[in-house]
Scaffold this motif. Structure first.
Motif, short mmCIF file in Angstrom:
data_model
loop_
_atom_site.label_atom_id
_atom_site.label_comp_id
_atom_site.label_asym_id
_atom_site.label_seq_id
_atom_site.Cartn_x
_atom_site.Cartn_y
_atom_site.Cartn_z
N SER A 40 -7.78 7.55 1.81
CA SER A 40 -8.90 7.88 3.02
C SER A 40 -8.51 9.39 3.73
O SER A 40 -7.35 10.04 3.51
CB SER A 40 -8.78 7.01 4.17
N LEU A 78 -8.95 11.84 7.36
CA LEU A 78 -9.44 11.86 8.70
C LEU A 78 -10.13 13.24 8.96
O LEU A 78 -9.70 14.30 8.59
CB LEU A 78 -8.08 12.04 9.75
N GLU A 112 -12.06 8.35 10.42
CA GLU A 112 -11.24 8.23 9.03
C GLU A 112 -12.57 7.54 8.09
O GLU A 112 -13.47 6.71 8.38
CB GLU A 112 -10.17 7.55 8.72
#
Length: 330
Positions: free
Chosen positions: A16, A18, A66
């Protein structure tokens, strides 16, 4: 067909990213090479280009959120959208982006004056990221650390995130510390005339296969506390967490990510920083700065974290181990 912008994979272990900031708003015209947004991973902050000429038709996540790698987070259309969309990943359905106000007949549209309350509303703190991190680029974090500045002061002052290099000037202008905070903080400094840790680390690697100096530092920190602990070891570019038992250095292992540390070791020996005064953090923090052939070790903590006796004992034990590491083996 509209062009879908996905969260890119910027590292092999990344699942992932941010979103630090959007550089374009819904409805804006964009070129393929324009920076569309900034994304932060565990190691760096990267500017991501739009990849398509057109107009921003939708932003499907907000700064501070995120998104998984591969998820669509923006849409670029070839034609200017009638109703561009802006939404949050956690906020449910799409919301049209606010339209520009119509300047025609403004006098006729103006409502009657409304009395204004004399009491000002309480200031609100800007939102942090989903996991509580302050949104700032690695360069800003590095400069703040080198200059002894605490980015949390900008959060407390209500300055909006993410933070850029220009915000450091504002941070410098803020008062260094409130009297109440200073009264509840402890700061002790120890000088080590000639450190023996570097030679010990080389010996440990050659004879015991302990090649990670951060593991040794974590072990020394836990032993100085006198109990099993989770110890964070920080450098200018990274932080690692270790589970330190009461036992041999070889028993130190990496801790579960995001575990709250009992002690933080900030290793600045390879930087130009010669001393720190950053104020207490969530856990007691030992900072190592080079001083010729020796070290300056600074302990900062809140009074509630350690009593005066405990603070003196922790710093004395750790400084002694950095000077004569063999003490750790006795």
């Amino acid at each position: 067909m509209p062009h879908e912008v996905i969260m890119p994979a910027l590292g092999m272990a990344q699942d992932s990213g941010l979103i630090v900031a959007w550089h374009k708003a819904p409805g804006d015209e964009v070129a393929a090479g324009d920076v569309l947004f900034e994304v932060e991973t565990d190691k760096s902050t990267v500017e991501v280009e739009a990849g398509q000429d057109g107009f921003v038709a939708a932003l499907l996540a907000e700064a501070g959120e995120e998104a998984p790698v591969g998820e669509v987070i923006a849409v670029i259309s070839k034609e200017k959208p009638q109703d561009p969309v802006q939404r949050s990943r956690s906020g449910g359905g799409a919301v049209p982006a606010p339209a520009a106000p119509d300047t025609k007949d403004t006098k006729a549209a103006e409502p009657d004056p409304v009395p204004v309350a004399t009491s000002a509303p309480a200031p609100t703190r800007p939102a942090l990221s989903a996991d509580g991190r302050i949104l700032a680029s690695p360069k800003v974090r590095r400069l703040a650390l080198e200059q002894g500045l605490d980015l949390a002061r900008l959060v407390e002052a209500g300055h909006p995130q993410p933070y850029h290099v220009a915000d450091l000037e504002l941070l410098r202008s803020l008062s260094t510390q409130a009297p109440e905070a200073a009264a509840s903080a402890r700061r002790l400094t120890a000088a080590v005339a000639c450190e023996g840790f570097s030679e010990f680390a080389a010996w440990a690697q050659e004879t015991a296969g302990l090649g990670d100096a951060a593991v040794l530092l974590a072990g020394f920190g836990g032993a100085s506390l006198g109990r099993a602990a989770i110890v964070a070891v920080e450098t200018l570019s990274a932080q690692r967490l270790y589970q330190v038992p009461l036992g041999p250095l070889g028993d130190v292992t990496e801790a579960v990510p995001d575990s709250p540390p009992d002690l933080c070791l900030r290793d600045l020996r390879l930087s130009r920083i010669s001393g720190v005064e950053l104020g207490p953090e969530d856990c007691p923090t030992l900072t190592l700065c080079a001083d010729g052939a020796g070290l300056v070790v600074t302990l900062e903590c809140a009074a509630r974290s350690l009593s005066a006796r405990e603070a003196v004992t922790l710093l004395s034990n750790f400084a002694a181990r950095m000077e004569q590491p063999v003490r750790h083996l006795l």
